[in-house]
Structures are given as C-alpha cells and as structure tokens.
Design an enzyme around this catalytic site. Structure first.
Site, mmCIF file in Angstrom:
data_model
loop_
_atom_site.group_PDB
_atom_site.id
_atom_site.type_symbol
_atom_site.label_atom_id
_atom_site.label_comp_id
_atom_site.label_asym_id
_atom_site.label_seq_id
_atom_site.Cartn_x
_atom_site.Cartn_y
_atom_site.Cartn_z
ATOM 1 N N SER A 232 0.899 -1.229 0.043
ATOM 2 C CA SER A 232 -0.100 -0.229 0.071
ATOM 3 C C SER A 232 1.043 1.095 -0.045
ATOM 4 O O SER A 232 1.693 1.621 -0.942
ATOM 5 C CB SER A 232 -1.025 -0.146 1.413
ATOM 6 O OG SER A 232 -1.896 1.034 1.344
ATOM 7 N N ASP A 487 -8.170 -5.687 -5.411
ATOM 8 C CA ASP A 487 -7.762 -4.510 -4.815
ATOM 9 C C ASP A 487 -8.825 -3.437 -5.066
ATOM 10 O O ASP A 487 -9.001 -2.889 -6.176
ATOM 11 C CB ASP A 487 -6.315 -4.072 -5.146
ATOM 12 C CG ASP A 487 -5.809 -2.924 -4.114
ATOM 13 O OD1 ASP A 487 -6.445 -2.024 -3.580
ATOM 14 O OD2 ASP A 487 -4.760 -3.077 -3.594
ATOM 15 N N HIS A 524 -7.143 -5.442 -0.875
ATOM 16 C CA HIS A 524 -5.957 -4.670 -0.536
ATOM 17 C C HIS A 524 -5.007 -5.365 0.352
ATOM 18 O O HIS A 524 -5.292 -5.185 1.464
ATOM 19 C CB HIS A 524 -6.406 -3.159 -0.069
ATOM 20 C CG HIS A 524 -5.150 -2.083 -0.264
ATOM 21 N ND1 HIS A 524 -4.632 -2.042 -1.057
ATOM 22 C CD2 HIS A 524 -5.096 -1.509 0.862
ATOM 23 C CE1 HIS A 524 -3.684 -0.928 -0.715
ATOM 24 N NE2 HIS A 524 -3.858 -0.455 0.419
#
Ligand code: CA
Length: 600
Positions: A232, A487, A524
């Site tokens: 991320s 995601d 994610h």
C-alpha cells in the site's frame, strides 16, 4: 557545558529507559578515557555493551549530522512485542530473538504550520545477524514508527528472527504530536510542505543511510544485501526507492503499490459517486448508512456469480478463482450482469440497471468530461463485494463500518493531495458531501498544482510512476510487485499499465528487473477469496542472491477464505494460470497467454 557524550547520557538517564548494565558501559569509557569516536567501537566488547554504547559508537559518524539516538536497549531472547492488530482482535504476542533495539531521530524542525516535526526511526540489530538489512515500509498516512520486525505473514518467521537487521520509520510526522482535529486529525501534516515531501518519500534516503551506517559501525561491516518490503503506502515507498534512490536497495517487494496515490484518491471520490448514483436513481437519500446498503449481500453474491460465470473457466478450472484475469473483459462480464437484472421471472433476487451501471462505471475508471482517463478502472474479479472490498467501496452495513473511500480517502485528498491543502470536513456525512461534490474537470488539477509554500505538487512529492528504472536495473536491483486483482483502492490495472510501459521502454526486457504478480481474488494487501499468503519476499531474496528469476510465487488461502489451505501458483504478468485435471488430480502451471496469433 556537558560534553556531547555526557549530553547523550543525560538524555538517556532522563528518559528513564536505560538498563543499569547500559549505564555502566557508557559511563566507563566516557569518564575514564575519552576516546576518539573511531576507536570507541573497538574498545567495547560484547553485544549488549556495544548496543548500550550506540550513541558513542555513532558520535560524529552520522551521514546526517542532525541524527541522534534516543534509546539503545538490549532485548534478551524471548523479548515479546504485541503485533499490530485489528481493533476487534486481540494482539498476538511475538517472541523475538536477542537483539539491540535503537530508536533515533533526525531533522527536528518547525513547520510552516507551526507544528514541530522530526523523522523518527527504529532499527533492530539481531545478535545472529546474517549480513542483511530490511527496511519495513509504512502504511496509510504513516506517522507511527513501525515495529521493525519485518512481518512475513501468518506462519512465516519474521525477518528479525531470520537474522535481518530491520528498519522502520514514521516518514517525518508523529500522529501523537502532529494530529490536529481541525485539520482532519492525522492528515494535518499535509499542511506543511516538508512534512508532505517527507511522507511522499524524501525521508526514505536519510533514514536508510543512517541505518546502513549503524549496521556498518555496530557489526564492523556493511550489509551484504539491503531489501525493502512494503504494501500500500509501503508499496509506494518501494516504488519510490527503486525510481529515485536506486543505489539504496538490492531487492524490493512493492506490494499493492500506492504509486499513483494522488490519482487513486481522486478515483475514490469517483467510486463513491458511482454508488451514490444507485441511491439517487432510486430516490433514496445519500447517507453513509445507505451507501453501505446499495448492494445487499444477495446482490453482491449475484455480482460475484456473474463474474465467475463469465471468467472462472478461462484458467481451465471452475474453482471460484479467475486465474486468467486479463481475459475477464466487460464483453464477457456485462452480459452476465445484465442476465441477472430484474425482469419478470427473476425478480426474487436480481440487480437493478443502475446497480449494473455503477459497476460498469467503477470498472471503466475515473475520466474527465472529455473522456480522458485519469486513473484506470478496477478489474472484474471474484473478490468484488467481499468484506475487504466493501470496506473501501461501500462500507459495511452490519456491523456498520463507514466506507474508507469516504472517511480515509476524503481527508487525505483534502489535506495531503490537494495544493493548496483544503479545509477537511469533520464528520463522515460532511466527508461524503465532499466526495459527492468532486468534479474531475474542476478538482483533478489540485494534485498537479504548485503554490507557495508548496514548490512541488502532491503528484511530484508522492507519485512514483516513473518508467525509468535504468539506474536500478544497472545496479542489479530486483523489484517484485504482488497486487490483488480485487484491490478496491489501488487498481491492479494501473500497476500492469505501468509495467507494460516499462517493458516497452526497455525493448521488452522489464522482466529482467521488475515482475508483477496479480493475485486473483485478493483485496488490498490481503484477504478476499484468494490464495493471498505468499512467499513473495523469499522469492525476491532467491532472485537477488541466487539469480533465480521467478515466473511464479506460491500462494495459499488463509483461514478467512472460502477454502483455507488451498494452494495455487501466482503467475507473473503476463503469464496466466492454467489448470489441468488428470486422473482426478489437479495441477497448475503459469503459461504464456493465448492471443489471436497463438501463444506469445
Ligand atoms: Ca478458475
């Protein structure tokens, strides 16, 4: 006037966190025979003693002279920390091997916003050091110093226990000090240009150089290999170091990289508007609670079934995994969604036309009114409407969890990605109104604007989408990029588009130094109906140290998946998963995709 050594000592004593053994080790050389810094290291025998003397060992030798040690503490075998955890889950204590834990700080300064900033970092140096350094990347808007153990996921030994020295930092702001409720809380640092630049990546190099210097002085030799791993925001940092500071690391795992973060933040508003459209066309008020109800659990299951009906078998096996995601196009999926819309005969459980339109809008991606793409759309996949997907896109209805695209994306867009920073709405409903008012034509330019005191735009500070990795390639660096196909915040299509550009710019040789691994079903960084527990880091190390170029990484489904323990190879783009069933036994391989002209 205290000597610099005694000043450090005074700080250590004042901090109240120094062990008696450490005091002895520091006091003796300082009082008995002041020695030039370069000789200190050789005089201090024993790991624990050298640990306590870290301030002396490094005196005068910091690459950035504003650096100093806050604490240096020997942690014995079995020392436990509690790993970061979800609010509704108890922390898991983790026993660590014997190591020296150093907390340090550099570049204390006052910001233009009147806040006091500094870059803080932590380095753990294991007694059984293997000659390697790992920089553990950050997450979200950072502001906390990571635990610096190098977590490798469930069932895998952390990097510290594997003998890595592990580094983590806060990227130049401290959530316990710099949060301002009037400016969105922890995103308030966005109002200071240096804090924003440090967050974007400027802090990465000085912290890495400080850690390398500490390792070299402490162990008497530089690290043989230096690695970076993050997901991320941490993945954005991995891309940043590969592009801007290519000399620092031999190998990088940049997972689900937020390397287009300012653009992705705009897309969060776009996606929120897509779901709001479902409510508006039904004449319902657009509230956070209603946003989470735009798709019932049944409607979400219909979407998943439609995607699987369209694409599951492309990999040769109907197993709930879209193993050939590049083949999962709108031409296949939209007709299956339309077949599930409400009409006489299927009205018991069905999708509305506006629901299908919302999904098509999210898949198509953020565009301005002239149709120019600003951020790619989100790939059709079986993880849509799984919990980890919903928590960003719609929020959860029961228990009520507000959509992160609103309550995290909104404040970040206002304070961190817009120049000048904008006032941050203070409540979820006000943030929802802010996202609904977003206009690509009017507001997208805020991520490119420069305006005093911001001499660079947020895109220049935080975007890490250069396709020039020539310096990283030239130094033999390897970049491994896992990314969930489901995601919901950073589109895998953006990562793939970037890789294709790198590949085109290098005459088709990008795979020599950069490989993307789309993980079907994964949300994610983790979760979803996916084999999300991978050996990505181990694979990177073999690539760097043994020259083993990976065509696949190993994936295993976790306890939260529909099929715990299921294993699948995760193929590097553009290879695709191909299943074979022979004699009732399944086998899998990563193969070149079939094109109109055959396999390429
Ligand atoms: Ca399949």
């Amino acid at each position: 006037m205290l000597s610099s050594q005694n000043r450090v000592l005074a700080v250590l004593i004042a901090s109240g966190s120094i062990a008696a053994v450490a005091l002895t080790a520091i006091v003796l050389p300082a009082i008995a025979a002041p020695t030039p810094p370069n000789a200190t290291h050789e005089l201090i025998q024993g790991f624990a003693e050298r640990c306590a003397a870290m301030p002396q060992i490094m005196a005068g030798l910091w690459p950035d002279p504003t650096t100093h040690v806050i604490t240096a503490i020997m942690r014995p075998a079995g020392y436990e920390i509690t790993q970061a955890h979800q609010p509704d889950q108890p922390g898991i204590p983790l026993a660590l091997p014997p190591h020296c834990e150093v907390e340090a700080v550099m570049r204390r300064r006052s910001g233009v916003d009147g806040q006091n900033y500094a870059i803080r970092f932590r380095l753990r140096l294991p007694e059984a050091w293997t000659g390697r350094l790992l920089f553990q990347g950050g997450g979200g808007t950072n502001g906390t110093v990571g635990d610096a153990i190098g977590p490798m996921g469930a069932g895998r030994l952390d990097a510290l226990s594997q003998g890595y020295a592990v580094l983590a930092q806060d990227s130049g702001h401290d959530n316990t000090v710099n949060s301002d409720p009037a400016r969105g809380g922890t995103v308030a640092f966005g109002f200071d240009p240096v804090a924003r630049a440090d967050y974007g990546g400027l802090s990465l190099r000085p912290v890495t150089l400080a850690a390398k210097a500490m390792v070299a002085r402490f162990f008497g030799k530089a690290p043989r290999y230096a690695y970076f791993m993050g997901c991320s925001k941490g993945g954005q940092e991995g891309m940043m170091v590969a592009q801007r500071y290519p000399d620092l690391f031999d190998g990088i795992v940049a997972a689900a990289p937020g390397f287009s973060l300012p653009r992705a933040a705009l897309a969060e508003a776009w996606n929120t508007q897509a779901f709001a459209g479902v409510l508006q066309s039904a004449g319902q008020p657009v509230t956070m609670q209603n946003l989470a109800r735009t798709f019932s659990a049944e409607a979400g299951a219909l979407v998943r079934s439609a995607v699987l009906a369209a694409c599951d078998r492309d990999d040769g096996l109907a197993d709930g995994i879209v193993g050939a995601p590049a083949q999962c196009t709108s031409a296949k999926v939209i007709p299956k969604l339309r077949a599930a819309t409400c009409r006489p005969g299927n009205s018991v459980s069905c999708l509305s036309d506006t629901q299908v339109a919302a999904l098509a809008k999210i898949h198509d991606g953020l565009r301005d009114s002239a149709g120019r793409q600003i951020y790619p759309g989100f790939a059709w996949d079986a993880g849509w409407f799984d919990g980890g997907w919903r928590i960003w896109m719609t929020g959860l209805a029961q228990p009520a969890v507000p959509a992160l695209n609103v309550v995290l994306g909104g404040p970040s867009r206002a304070a961190v990605f817009s120049t000048p920073p904008q006032p941050v709405p203070s409540s979820p409903e006000a943030l929802l109104a802010y996202q609904l008012a977003f206009s690509a034509d009017r507001d997208a330019g805020a991520i490119l604007r420069r305006e005093q005191p911001f001499v660079r735009s947020s895109w220049e500070d935080i975007g890490a989408r250069s396709i020039d990795l020539s310096a990283f390639h030239a130094r033999g660096g390897k970049l491994l990029i896992p990314h969930g196909v489901s995601d919901p915040v950073f589109s895998v299509n953006d990562t793939i588009a970037w890789w294709r550009d790198v590949d085109a710019a290098t005459g088709g040789h990008a795979a020599r130094f950069a490989r993307v691994f789309p993980i079907p079903g994964m949300a994610h960084c983790q979760g979803g109906p996916a084999t999300d527990q991978t050996d990505a880091f181990d694979t990177l190390v073999k690539w760097v140290e043994q020259g083993q170029s990976p065509d696949q990484i190993s994936g295993e489904a976790g306890p939260g998946s529909p099929w715990p323990g299921r294993k699948r190879p995760i193929c590097r783009y553009p290879l695709e998963l191909k299943a074979k069933v022979s004699g009732g036994k399944e086998s899998f391989a990563c193969v070149a995709p079939v094109t109109a002209r055959g396999r390429r």
